[in-house]
Write an enzyme that holds these catalytic residues in place. Structure first.
Site, PDB file in Angstrom:
ATOM      1  N   LYS A  80       0.848  -1.251   0.036  1.00 43.06           N
ATOM      2  CA  LYS A  80       0.030   0.017  -0.037  1.00 43.06           C
ATOM      3  C   LYS A  80       0.838   1.326  -0.235  1.00 43.06           C
ATOM      4  CE  LYS A  80      -4.000   2.064   2.570  1.00 43.06           C
ATOM      5  NZ  LYS A  80      -4.949   1.813   3.713  1.00 43.06           N
ATOM      6  N   SER A 155     -10.087   1.981   2.684  1.00 44.19           N
ATOM      7  CA  SER A 155      -9.072   2.526   1.706  1.00 44.19           C
ATOM      8  C   SER A 155      -7.946   1.788   1.107  1.00 44.19           C
ATOM      9  CB  SER A 155      -8.428   3.824   2.829  1.00 44.19           C
ATOM     10  OG  SER A 155      -7.389   2.989   3.551  1.00 44.19           O
ATOM     11  N   SER A 179     -10.270  -0.427   6.948  1.00 47.74           N
ATOM     12  CA  SER A 179      -9.681  -0.258   5.360  1.00 47.74           C
ATOM     13  C   SER A 179      -9.032  -1.552   4.851  1.00 47.74           C
ATOM     14  CB  SER A 179      -8.500   0.834   5.401  1.00 47.74           C
ATOM     15  OG  SER A 179      -9.368   2.122   5.480  1.00 47.74           O
TER      16      SER A 179
HETATM   17  N1  GLN Z   1     -13.230   4.483   5.903  1.00 48.84           N
HETATM   18  C1  GLN Z   1     -12.768   4.796   6.994  1.00 48.84           C
HETATM   19  C2  GLN Z   1     -12.084   6.274   6.994  1.00 48.84           C
HETATM   20  O1  GLN Z   1     -12.560   6.827   6.078  1.00 48.84           O
HETATM   21  C3  GLN Z   1     -11.462   3.907   7.631  1.00 48.84           C
HETATM   22  C4  GLN Z   1     -10.311   4.118   6.709  1.00 48.84           C
HETATM   23  C5  GLN Z   1      -9.272   3.420   7.233  1.00 48.84           C
HETATM   24  O2  GLN Z   1      -9.193   2.177   8.063  1.00 48.84           O
HETATM   25  N2  GLN Z   1      -8.049   3.858   7.011  1.00 48.84           N
HETATM   26  O3  GLN Z   1     -11.785   6.672   7.978  1.00 48.84           O
END
Ligand code: GLN
Length: 479
Positions: A80, A155, A179
């Site tokens: 990532k 994400s 995410s």
């Molecule tokens: N979707 C969540 C957010 O936007 C979690 C993101 C994540 O786990 N990095 O914060």
């Protein structure tokens, strides 16, 4: 031979040790597959092909010399784009870090390299890991390999699409509020969010430091166990990693069974508004576990309803502090239009950050501002403690919790425009992140339209071996 990219870690390691193929051949197969398919999927941001092949040659030499550090020796892993790998770009999918090259390896990368893994492909994400669809990438969206008109989740959407589309052997994602797990569910892969502190965060660009964890995204539970073993452990560069020994997770999977395992169904997670197909797939998973000898118990996590509100105070607050370093001076993008120091900061940030990141910074700055700190941030931390206690209490009764991962399967690109609706994707993944527990998404079935849906198992903190055994047993019986 030509379809080596389809392999997972375990099968790749076996083939490499039997000399059925070399790491160079395996890596080349992945590179060819990326050329072939990534034009339509868009999982990768960059891929250092020469670096990959050089690392593969080294791994082949190590295997030939009989010095095989781990099953990961010679196996390409997608990274990532917020994890630092020396000499590679690390953009966090943000324009503000365009052109930035990492001067050092994150601890997880050091560990992977010591194991002989090939870390050369960098995968897309929501900018600074803020989002649930990878549409917030500052560069391009990623498409779901199961239906190109849909999102891969986020994400860690690039990681999930790369694993689900066989564009890598396995990937690293990060999970702050869901995410790893939500995109894993959308793209038919196994995604494990380790307990907070199990894996070092050193060299992982921070979003919300009290929540962020790196974890494996893989084609099987066994692969997740193999990868976690390499990632996990104490790191003197990250004070939140305790000295707890790292078990041989994969070896402990032998004989995994659900017989006598107590699985809790938190009643707060089985709510109206759950997509009917997700509900049906989750119910089928529960029946399969029962048939395999698990005992199903209804439990309650009474503070669940506050988790979303707590997360959207704590995470933006920490993000606003962490992202202050991107000022146009030290890293990445610098505005060409500045005529004073203040304008240099303001313009560089205005030009470099995307709308969701700005929204979080503004929310975070607000909840931390004087006069509001106690009312918002202070109170949120107290409620977070209550949420953690809910989990502590429930794990005195059950071995793990079984829940949906996300309220819906993968949605169409562009379909969710309203930020609050997007935030609801993490309804079931945020609470265990706030509590610091380990939890994972395991593929569980497909909708009528052929979209993958995962089921979530939540385990007690630092009990990954138990969680993985349950997930492994489920993987074998899910049909
Ligand atoms: N979707 C969540 C957010 O936007 C979690 C993101 C994540 O786990 N990095 O914060």
């Amino acid at each position: 031979m030509s379809e080596l990219y389809k392999l997972g870690i375990k099968a790749a390691a076996e083939g490499l040790s039997r000399k059925d193929f070399s790491s160079v051949e395996l890596t080349q197969a992945v590179i060819d597959r990326v050329h072939d398919k990534d034009g339509e999927i868009g999982a990768y941001l960059t891929f250092d092909e020469e670096g990959a092949l050089a690392a593969a040659r080294e791994a082949d030499a190590a295997r030939a010399a009989g010095v095989v550090a781990s099953p990961l020796c010679g196996v390409p892993i997608a990274i990532k784009d917020l994890i630092n790998v020396k000499g590679q770009p690390c953009t966090c999918a943000s324009k503000i870090l365009e052109g930035y090259v990492s001067p050092y390896d994150a601890t997880v990368i050091k560990n992977l390299k010591a194991a002989g893994a090939v870390c050369a492909g960098r995968v897309n994400m929501d900018e600074f890991a803020m989002g649930s669809s990878t549409e917030n990438s500052g560069f391009h969206p990623t498409h779901n390999p199961y239906d190109l008109s849909r999102v891969p989740g986020g994400s860690s959407g690039g990681s999930a699409a790369a694993v689900g589309g066989d564009l890598c052997i396995a990937a690293l994602g990060t999970d702050t509020g869901g995410s790893i797990r939500q995109p894993a569910s959308f793209c038919n892969c196994v995604g494990l969010k380790p307990s907070y502190g199990r894996v070092s965060r050193f060299g992982v660009t921070a979003f919300a430091s009290s929540l962020d964890q790196v974890g494996p995204m893989t084609k099987s539970v066994e692969d997740a166990a193999l990868l976690l073993k390499v990632l996990a452990g104490h790191d003197e560069m990250d004070g939140t990693t305790p000295h707890d020994p790292v078990p041989d997770y994969a070896a402990l999977l032998a004989g995994a069974s659900l017989k006598g395992v107590k699985l809790g169904l938190p009643k707060e997670y089985f709510i109206d508004g759950l997509d009917p197909e997700v509900k049906a797939i989750t119910e089928k998973a529960i029946q399969a576990c029962t048939a395999a000898g698990a005992e199903i118990v209804e439990v309650s996590l009474p503070h669940t309803e506050y988790a979303m509100a707590v997360y959207y105070i704590v995470a933006p607050a920490e993000a606003s502090a962490n992202l202050a370093r991107f000022d146009g001076v030290r890293y990445g993008h610098r505005s060409a239009k500045s005529d004073s120091v203040f304008n240099l900061y303001a313009r560089s940030r205005a030009e470099g950050f995307g709308p969701e990141v700005k929204r979080r910074i503004i929310m975070g700055t607000y909840v931390l501002s004087s006069g509001y700190y106690d009312a918002y941030y202070g109170r949120a931390q107290k409620v977070r403690t209550l949420i953690r206690r809910d989990f502590e209490e429930v794990f005195t009764q059950v071995d793990a919790l079984l829940t949906p991962v996300a309220p819906t399967p993968a949605f169409k690109l562009g379909a969710v425009q309203d930020p609050l609706t997007m935030y609801l994707n993490d309804l079931f993944t945020i609470p265990s992140a706030l509590a610091g527990n380990c939890s994972m998404s395991v593929p569980s079935g497909f909708t009528a339209a052929g979209l993958p849906v995962g089921v979530q198992f939540i385990g007690d903190a630092f009990k990954e071996e138990k969680l993985l055994r349950i997930a492994r047993a489920y993987e074998q019986i899910r049909g």
